[in-house]
Every structure is written in C-alpha cells, then in structure tokens.
Design a protein around this motif. Sequence first.
Motif, PDB file in Angstrom:
ATOM      1  N   ALA A 167       1.689  49.015 -23.264  1.00  0.00           N
ATOM      2  CA  ALA A 167       1.987  47.768 -23.983  1.00  0.00           C
ATOM      3  C   ALA A 167       1.345  46.574 -23.272  1.00  0.00           C
ATOM      4  N   LEU A 168       1.381  46.579 -21.950  1.00  0.00           N
ATOM      5  CA  LEU A 168       0.768  45.486 -21.192  1.00  0.00           C
ATOM      6  C   LEU A 168      -0.757  45.508 -21.328  1.00  0.00           C
ATOM      7  N   PHE A 169      -1.343  46.700 -21.328  1.00  0.00           N
ATOM      8  CA  PHE A 169      -2.781  46.800 -21.575  1.00  0.00           C
ATOM      9  C   PHE A 169      -3.119  46.219 -22.945  1.00  0.00           C
ATOM     10  N   ALA A 170      -2.318  46.587 -23.950  1.00  0.00           N
ATOM     11  CA  ALA A 170      -2.567  46.097 -25.315  1.00  0.00           C
ATOM     12  C   ALA A 170      -2.454  44.582 -25.389  1.00  0.00           C
ATOM     13  N   ASN A 171      -1.646  43.994 -24.531  1.00  0.00           N
ATOM     14  CA  ASN A 171      -1.463  42.540 -24.499  1.00  0.00           C
ATOM     15  C   ASN A 171      -2.517  41.833 -23.646  1.00  0.00           C
ATOM     16  N   GLY A 172      -3.382  42.615 -23.009  1.00  0.00           N
ATOM     17  CA  GLY A 172      -4.405  42.010 -22.167  1.00  0.00           C
ATOM     18  C   GLY A 172      -3.927  41.621 -20.784  1.00  0.00           C
ATOM     19  N   ARG A 173      -2.738  42.078 -20.397  1.00  0.00           N
ATOM     20  CA  ARG A 173      -2.188  41.744 -19.069  1.00  0.00           C
ATOM     21  C   ARG A 173      -2.531  42.888 -18.116  1.00  0.00           C
ATOM     22  N   ILE A 174      -3.805  42.923 -17.720  1.00  0.00           N
ATOM     23  CA  ILE A 174      -4.381  44.096 -17.069  1.00  0.00           C
ATOM     24  C   ILE A 174      -3.725  44.394 -15.717  1.00  0.00           C
ATOM     25  N   VAL A 175      -3.530  43.360 -14.905  1.00  0.00           N
ATOM     26  CA  VAL A 175      -2.972  43.585 -13.567  1.00  0.00           C
ATOM     27  C   VAL A 175      -1.547  44.143 -13.660  1.00  0.00           C
ATOM     28  N   LEU A 176      -0.717  43.546 -14.519  1.00  0.00           N
ATOM     29  CA  LEU A 176       0.650  44.048 -14.687  1.00  0.00           C
ATOM     30  C   LEU A 176       0.642  45.465 -15.245  1.00  0.00           C
ATOM     31  N   ALA A 177      -0.299  45.751 -16.149  1.00  0.00           N
ATOM     32  CA  ALA A 177      -0.401  47.096 -16.716  1.00  0.00           C
ATOM     33  C   ALA A 177      -0.747  48.111 -15.632  1.00  0.00           C
ATOM     34  N   LEU A 178      -1.700  47.753 -14.774  1.00  0.00           N
ATOM     35  CA  LEU A 178      -2.076  48.658 -13.681  1.00  0.00           C
ATOM     36  C   LEU A 178      -0.925  48.846 -12.705  1.00  0.00           C
ATOM     37  N   ASN A 179      -0.213  47.778 -12.402  1.00  0.00           N
ATOM     38  CA  ASN A 179       0.936  47.903 -11.493  1.00  0.00           C
ATOM     39  C   ASN A 179       1.998  48.840 -12.068  1.00  0.00           C
ATOM     40  N   ALA A 180       2.239  48.762 -13.387  1.00  0.00           N
ATOM     41  CA  ALA A 180       3.214  49.654 -14.020  1.00  0.00           C
ATOM     42  C   ALA A 180       2.734  51.099 -13.945  1.00  0.00           C
ATOM     43  N   ALA A 181       1.439  51.321 -14.179  1.00  0.00           N
ATOM     44  CA  ALA A 181       0.898  52.676 -14.111  1.00  0.00           C
ATOM     45  C   ALA A 181       0.959  53.228 -12.692  1.00  0.00           C
ATOM     46  N   LEU A 182       0.703  52.376 -11.694  1.00  0.00           N
ATOM     47  CA  LEU A 182       0.776  52.825 -10.298  1.00  0.00           C
ATOM     48  C   LEU A 182       2.215  53.090  -9.880  1.00  0.00           C
ATOM     49  N   GLU A 183       3.147  52.294 -10.407  1.00  0.00           N
ATOM     50  CA  GLU A 183       4.568  52.559 -10.145  1.00  0.00           C
ATOM     51  C   GLU A 183       4.966  53.893 -10.777  1.00  0.00           C
ATOM     52  N   ARG A 184       4.443  54.160 -11.969  1.00  0.00           N
ATOM     53  CA  ARG A 184       4.711  55.444 -12.627  1.00  0.00           C
ATOM     54  C   ARG A 184       4.220  56.596 -11.768  1.00  0.00           C
ATOM     55  N   GLU A 185       3.052  56.429 -11.172  1.00  0.00           N
ATOM     56  CA  GLU A 185       2.468  57.496 -10.360  1.00  0.00           C
ATOM     57  C   GLU A 185       3.390  57.906  -9.214  1.00  0.00           C
ATOM     58  N   ARG A 186       4.128  56.943  -8.695  1.00  0.00           N
ATOM     59  CA  ARG A 186       5.040  57.247  -7.579  1.00  0.00           C
ATOM     60  C   ARG A 186       6.239  58.095  -8.025  1.00  0.00           C
ATOM     61  N   THR A 187       6.472  58.179  -9.337  1.00  0.00           N
ATOM     62  CA  THR A 187       7.585  58.985  -9.839  1.00  0.00           C
ATOM     63  C   THR A 187       7.157  60.406 -10.194  1.00  0.00           C
ATOM     64  N   LEU A 188       5.849  60.690 -10.138  1.00  0.00           N
ATOM     65  CA  LEU A 188       5.345  61.990 -10.579  1.00  0.00           C
ATOM     66  C   LEU A 188       5.369  63.003  -9.439  1.00  0.00           C
ATOM     67  N   LYS A 189       5.569  64.251  -9.797  1.00  0.00           N
ATOM     68  CA  LYS A 189       5.802  65.284  -8.782  1.00  0.00           C
ATOM     69  C   LYS A 189       4.632  66.233  -8.593  1.00  0.00           C
ATOM     70  N   THR A 190       3.740  66.371  -9.573  1.00  0.00           N
ATOM     71  CA  THR A 190       2.678  67.377  -9.489  1.00  0.00           C
ATOM     72  C   THR A 190       1.306  66.708  -9.495  1.00  0.00           C
ATOM     73  N   ALA A 191       0.339  67.450  -8.946  1.00  0.00           N
ATOM     74  CA  ALA A 191      -1.038  66.946  -8.920  1.00  0.00           C
ATOM     75  C   ALA A 191      -1.585  66.794 -10.335  1.00  0.00           C
ATOM     76  N   GLN A 192      -1.203  67.690 -11.241  1.00  0.00           N
ATOM     77  CA  GLN A 192      -1.674  67.604 -12.622  1.00  0.00           C
ATOM     78  C   GLN A 192      -1.159  66.335 -13.298  1.00  0.00           C
ATOM     79  N   ALA A 193       0.115  66.030 -13.072  1.00  0.00           N
ATOM     80  CA  ALA A 193       0.699  64.829 -13.676  1.00  0.00           C
ATOM     81  C   ALA A 193       0.037  63.567 -13.125  1.00  0.00           C
TER      82      ALA A 193
END
Length: 461
Positions: A167-193
């Motif tokens: 949603a943030l990417f769609a709004n053009g808020r690139i930095v916040l979108a990347l921060n949300a995606a990087l925060e998501r990465e910290r919740t993932l458990k597998t290399a594939q995810a």
Amino acid sequence: MQAGIRMNFDSTHAVVKYCRQMMFVLTCLLIGDVTFATTTTSTIDQATQARMASDAEQFASQGNFIEAAKRYEILAAKASKLERDHLALKAAWYAVQGGDLVKAQSLLDRTSKSSLVGSDATLRTVVSAALALRGNQPDLALSLLDQIPFPLPDDTAPDVLSLRSQALFANGRIVLALNAALERERTLKTAQAIAQNHQLIWNNLKQSAIAGRDLTPPSGASRAVAGWMDLARIFNSQHDPFAFNRATNEWRTHYPGHPGAEFITTMPVAAAPVIARSSTIDHLALLLPLSGRQQASGIAVRDGFIAALMRQDTKSRPTVQIYDSALEGALPAYKHAVTDGANMVIGPLLKEDVQALAASPDVSVPTLALNNAGDAVVAPPLLFQFSLDPEDEARQAAMRARADGKSKAIVLIPNNEWGQRIQRAFITELQAQGGTLTELRAYDPTARDYVSLVTQLLAPR
C-alpha cells in the motif's frame, strides 16, 4: 367422534386396527421429518474437517489459492455457528490471494464484524485491507491496517506487513514501504520466505520506477533502504550495457553483501556484462539483418548501437565488426564472426535466427541475442537473450497501466496470429497485476479506416 366425521366399527378389534394404522402413518411422517432435517443440516466430523483444512493449506502452500478457498468455503457451510466465521474468513483470505475478489467480498460479507474478537477480528481487517488494495484504494488499506493493535501476532505479522508495504509503494512512499518490507523480513523463518520477500521488494520497486517515482535515497536512509533504491535507479536509467556494467560494479563495491545483488545477474541486460568481466572483451561482432524484409529494423538497431559505442572512452572502446545475418544466414554469420576473432557476439535479431542459434552447438563465446528463443528451447550457457519481442512490450504496457492506477482495459488487436499473441501477453499480465478486461475487439489489419470501431469502443456505456 368429532362432528362431521362418521366411522363405523364392527368391533373393538377394528378400532385397535385403525389406531395402529394411524400410528404407523404418524411414525413414518416423523421419521421422514427427522431424516430430511438430518440431510439438510448435516455437519462434517472432526476428522474430515481436519483433513479438508490440511488439504486447503497444502493447496495454499503450492500457490493454488482458489482451491484452498473452495475447501474452506465448504467447511464454513457445514460448520457450527461458532466456527463458521473463522472458516469463511480463511476462505476469503485465500480467495483474494487467488484473485477472485468477488468471491472474497461475498465471503467477507457473510461474517459478523461485531461478534469477532482476537485473531478472527484481525483476519477480517486483513482481508478488508487486501480487497481495498486490489481495488486501487491504498489509503483505505492503510487506514484499515492501522486499526490492528501492536504487537502483531507472529502468525499474522508477515501478511499485515506485506499489505502495508504494498500500500505504501502504491502511494509513492518508497522509504516507508521498504522499511515495512524489511520489518516483515525479520518475522520470516525460512530462506525461501526471505527470498520471496526480496522478490516482493524488487517487483514493487520496478513498478515504482515505471510510475516515475523518485528513487533517490534520502539523507539518513539505512544502508539496506539506500541500496535497494540505488539499484532500482540503475536499472531504470541505464540502457547502455557498458554503462550498466560500470554502474552495477560501483553499486556492488558500495553495498557489499546487499541482497539486491542477486537481481543483477537475473536481468537480461546484465547477463553479458557479468560474463564480460571474466575476460577482456575487445572484439565485438554485431549480427543484424541489413538487407531483405527486416532491413529497416536491423539498421535502426545498428545505428543505436554505434551511437552508444561512440560515447565510450576511446581507450576502452572495443573493435566492432558488423555482419548481415540476412545475407549470410544467422548461423554462417555467427561462425564467420567467431573465426574473425570476435570474443563476444551481439545478435541475431530475428526470433527464428535466435531459435536456430540456441539449438546449435556453435555458441562458443558470450552471445547476447536480441530476441527470445521461447520456452521450448533450452539455450546453451553462453547464450543470453535480451528480448525485443512485442509480447514483452504488451506485458510492460499492462504493468505501466496498473502502475498509473488504471485497473480496467479495452483491448483492440489485429485479427491475426500476431494479434492473438499480443492479446494473451497483455491480458495475462493485466490480470496478474489485479486489473480486468472490459472489452476485446479484433480488427482487419488490411483495413484503412478504424474510426467507427474505435468510436464504438470508446462510447459511454
């Protein structure tokens, strides 16, 4: 007896017999009622329910979200009132991931918002946000996601943060979108995810580049965020392979170990520079159709190539020899170039020539073909394909339309095999991006006047 009813019984035995008959009829009616009630409200036993839920999750893990949604919808229809909303929400979640937004909305509408608590209330909000995002309403999606309390549960966090990032990417808020995606990465458990999360970031950055978003990292941006944005800027701005090679080498030096590096070697334009680094490329061969039916296309590519080449420093500029693939034939021209000492070949241009080269054992130096051999041909290791196919352009047109916020399309194609290819490529990409086709028309490519057809297509409905 009641007035109006006359019955003559000769004996007590007749009365008893009559009563027994009536009791039999009443009993049959009662049994029939019970049987009907049982068939119309039958439930699924716990073992079957567990098996169907397991099957649904298996389908979802394979990416078959529509089948997963169907399983949960069946379970919801047969479940008790306490479980019904939860199962319907699971079905809605997988339906929206499978692209069946109408079904997802229908399932969502069947649930009771007021009675849901805990994880089910969160799931309903997540489904609502996903539908808003697919409906090109990123602001509404973000507003709904903001209603979910923190900290996010472990099982919900990846989905919530994925939606927030998109949603943030769609709004053009690139930095916040990347921060949300990087925060998501910290919740993932597998290399594939985690790899899939990197792909999510990259896909959205490419869409942002197509939409003309500013990809300049702001001061104070983290190394991870700045690396992603700088890499996207390189891919969006560098169309010269030599300049691209220099820019990506500089990027690697500046961002060692950055996960974005994996996307450099998977891009067609990057492939040749990557191979070129292993040896000195000082003798290029350019294979193009410079005569015959495709002469104009060959000349246009030749002139563009030479113009880019002349921008290079004379000290590092390679020798270039040009071969007419239409005159010699693609394979003879290729062998001729290698015999002349070419240690890299660019071309051929035509699809059939690339297919012939890909199927031959003669590819002996790094070769950047200017078309695609197709999925049916397994290309040799040194052959890299940089497609100029109209189907790729059709796919890019669909991506650009969605990036510009357009969700509905009218398609007008020539009534021939080429038009069918363009149609399939455009519609497949459009639907994959969440868009819909509202009208499809084919025209006679030999006609000279299309005014009336275009007028009909664009007339208000």
